[in-house]
Write an enzyme that holds these catalytic residues in place. Sequence first.
Site, PDB file in Angstrom:
ATOM      1  N   HIS A  95       0.852  -1.200   0.000  1.00 36.61           N
ATOM      2  CA  HIS A  95       0.000   0.000   0.000  1.00 36.61           C
ATOM      3  C   HIS A  95       0.886   1.248   0.000  1.00 36.61           C
ATOM      4  O   HIS A  95       1.981   1.236   0.576  1.00 36.61           O
ATOM      5  CB  HIS A  95      -0.898  -0.015   1.240  1.00 36.61           C
ATOM      6  CG  HIS A  95      -1.928   1.065   1.215  1.00 36.61           C
ATOM      7  ND1 HIS A  95      -1.656   2.344   1.627  1.00 36.61           N
ATOM      8  CD2 HIS A  95      -3.213   1.069   0.791  1.00 36.61           C
ATOM      9  CE1 HIS A  95      -2.749   3.085   1.473  1.00 36.61           C
ATOM     10  NE2 HIS A  95      -3.706   2.347   0.968  1.00 36.61           N
ATOM     11  N   GLU A 167      -3.529   3.072  -6.977  1.00 36.98           N
ATOM     12  CA  GLU A 167      -3.877   4.034  -5.934  1.00 36.98           C
ATOM     13  C   GLU A 167      -3.067   5.299  -6.111  1.00 36.98           C
ATOM     14  O   GLU A 167      -1.991   5.423  -5.519  1.00 36.98           O
ATOM     15  CB  GLU A 167      -3.554   3.447  -4.570  1.00 36.98           C
ATOM     16  CG  GLU A 167      -4.118   2.084  -4.372  1.00 36.98           C
ATOM     17  CD  GLU A 167      -4.502   1.853  -2.941  1.00 36.98           C
ATOM     18  OE1 GLU A 167      -3.778   2.309  -2.061  1.00 36.98           O
ATOM     19  OE2 GLU A 167      -5.540   1.253  -2.725  1.00 36.98           O
TER      20      GLU A 167
HETATM   21  P1  PGA Z   1      -9.292   6.517   1.152  1.00 41.66           P
HETATM   22  O1  PGA Z   1      -8.136   5.420   1.211  1.00 41.66           O
HETATM   23  O2  PGA Z   1     -10.530   5.829   0.625  1.00 41.66           O
HETATM   24  O3  PGA Z   1      -9.447   6.973   2.569  1.00 41.66           O
HETATM   25  O4  PGA Z   1      -8.841   7.592   0.230  1.00 41.66           O
HETATM   26  C1  PGA Z   1      -7.990   4.507   0.173  1.00 41.66           C
HETATM   27  C2  PGA Z   1      -6.820   3.601   0.414  1.00 41.66           C
HETATM   28  O5  PGA Z   1      -5.817   4.029   1.002  1.00 41.66           O
HETATM   29  O6  PGA Z   1      -6.874   2.431   0.044  1.00 41.66           O
END
Ligand code: PGA
Length: 262
Positions: A95, A167
């Site tokens: 992540h 992401e």
């Molecule tokens: P968020 O986080 O929905 O709070 O933007 C997404 C993630 O980090 O997977």
Amino acid sequence: MKKPIIIANWKMNKNVDQAVNFLRQVMDQLPDGKTELFGIAPQAFAIYPMLEMTKHTPLQIIGQNAATKYDGAYTGEISVRDLAEMGVNYVMLGHSERRRIFKETNATINEKVLAATHAGVTPIVCTNEEQEPVVIDGHIHYTFRQLRNVLHGVPTSQVKDIILSFEPSGSIGYGHTADLDLAERGCREIRQEVARNYGELIASQVRILYGGSVNPSNIQTIMSQPDIDGVLIGRASLDPVKFIEMLNFQHPKVTSMPLNQI
Ligand code: PGA
């Protein structure tokens, strides 16, 4: 049309009581058959009680991270083999917060991916643009490099079973909003890169998620994009009402609104 994958990433939120209470509120509203996979990634200590509560439901309890090694002198780490033995089937790896705050490199994430696949746990491998921000001719080549590096050594036959996630760091967390155009473009370019590296068939089979500011009002439009097979949800998934709303979103056939107007 593929069934969606919906993953709640709770990050460092909710203690055991709060996690158990959350489950009590949502257990009898879980969808049946609408999604390919849905799950929650809680803090590590909440995994066991949540697994016990959800044993007979389709809700998956997911690891947020795991070590490169199965056991030994690695204080503070979590063994993916022990997660597997406990009944965990999926683990998030790489992540962007692991990369940015804890300085995880592509090489480390690659070791974790290999450890997880050998233990029989499906990795949900996150990619973003932060590590190697190389933009050439307007294309996001940095993502490709991450992808090649984090999947290094994974047999081609297993690549389709790994879940990938895009992401963009500018869309994650408080104070940000989803850039839906970027979301589809990033997922599409990841799929094209998978096609180049592993062939068209695997590219059409691999599941690619988008993560970053997904919420009940934008999930439908995000999920209507052709290359987005699912979503990773942070903040909005902490609220049981919103979580159920997102699990039950109406899977659209067409985009109802232009992307940039959401
Ligand atoms: P968020 O986080 O929905 O709070 O933007 C997404 C993630 O980090 O997977």
